[in-house]
Design an enzyme around this catalytic site. Structure first.
Site, PDB file in Angstrom:
ATOM      1  N   ASP A  68      40.119  17.655  -2.364  1.00 49.71           N
ATOM      2  CA  ASP A  68      38.992  18.566  -2.609  1.00 49.71           C
ATOM      3  C   ASP A  68      38.180  18.854  -1.343  1.00 49.71           C
ATOM      4  OD1 ASP A  68      39.773  18.246  -5.213  1.00 49.71           O
ATOM      5  OD2 ASP A  68      37.789  17.712  -5.971  1.00 49.71           O
ATOM      6  N   HIS A 214      39.264  13.509  -0.694  1.00 50.81           N
ATOM      7  CA  HIS A 214      38.484  14.601  -0.102  1.00 50.81           C
ATOM      8  C   HIS A 214      38.831  14.798   1.364  1.00 50.81           C
ATOM      9  CE1 HIS A 214      36.006  13.479  -3.595  1.00 50.81           C
ATOM     10  NE2 HIS A 214      35.608  14.741  -3.584  1.00 50.81           N
TER      11      HIS A 214
END
Ligand SMILES: [Zn+2]
Length: 253
Positions: A68, A214
């Protein structure tokens, strides 16, 4: 969703009617439905407002690696190299305005055969829970528009930090997006080093797991990319492949 809203309004009405005779019960009736609603907004895997897929069906020893908050000019190229070295396929849930700012990275992700998912246009972590219907539509449509420039039409959406709101389900449905959660995450900003992040991400690993990691500057410097590298090594040691599930594999999860 309508059950939660009706329950909330009924609680408020009952609290109002009981307010003069039983203040304690009225207080409970006023606030308890709010807690229930807050649970379904803020708990990432809660299903009351939006159908969130937290696993996928597979008969193979495989997991779904999702990354992400990109694309990021420092991290994305290095992550793409890592994925290529491990013959791993992943989904990048990108932020629309970052995608628009780094077109070469979006093209590189797509050219390498990875999936590009929708992670809102501006990543409004603090305000997404109370976003108006118009704001939700803007976040979704601006993100779709940013990706349309690359002929990318995402089918999957990830809410910012898993936070949902009252208007999200219908907005996703009309745009053909399904909401993807996770079964384990690295929690890079929480505590520990890259190894601790990888250990959290592969904790309780099983076929069909969805792992969340992430990229970008919000990840501590010592963990950026390194956490993903260690996750890939753990998966290799345990004989797991990284693949992107087909829509039918999400069915019951
Ligand atoms: Zn995010």
């Amino acid at each position: 969703m309508w059950f939660l809203i009706s329950f909330n309004l009924a609680g408020k009405l009952a609290a109002f009617l009981m307010g003069w005779t039983s203040p304690a019960a009225a207080l409970a009736l006023w606030f308890l439905p709010d807690f229930l609603l807050a649970y379904h907004v803020f708990v990432p895997g809660a299903q009351g407002l939006v159908r969130v897929h937290g696993r996928f069906s597979t008969v193979k020893r495989e997991v779904w690696l999702t990354i992400d908050d990109g694309p990021d000019p420092e991290d994305t190229p290095r992550i793409l190299q890592l994925l290529a070295a491990h013959r791993a396929r992943a989904t990048f849930f990108v932020i629309g305005e970052k995608a628009a700012a780094h077109p070469e990275l979006v093209r590189a992700i797509a050219a390498a055969g990875h999936e590009i998912g929708h992670h809102t246009h501006t990543h409004p972590v603090g305000t997404f829970w109370c976003a108006s219907p118009a704001r939700v539509r803007r976040e979704l449509d601006a993100g779709l528009e940013a990706l349309r420039a690359f002929e990318v039409r995402p089918a999957r959406f990830r809410a910012p930090v898993g936070i949902k709101n009252l208007w999200l389900a219908s907005a996703l449905r009309v745009r053909g997006l399904v909401c993807i959660g996770w079964s384990a995450r690295g929690l890079e900003r929480w505590r520990g080093d890259a190894e601790a992040v990888a250990a959290r991400a592969v904790c309780g690993l099983a076929p069909g797991a969805i792992l969340l990691l992430h990229e970008g500057p919000r990840v501590p410097a010592a963990i950026r990319v390194e956490g993903i590298r260690r996750v890939l090594e753990h998966l290799k040691e345990q004989g797991y492949q990284c693949g992107v599930p087909r829509p039918e594999q999400l069915g019951n999860h």
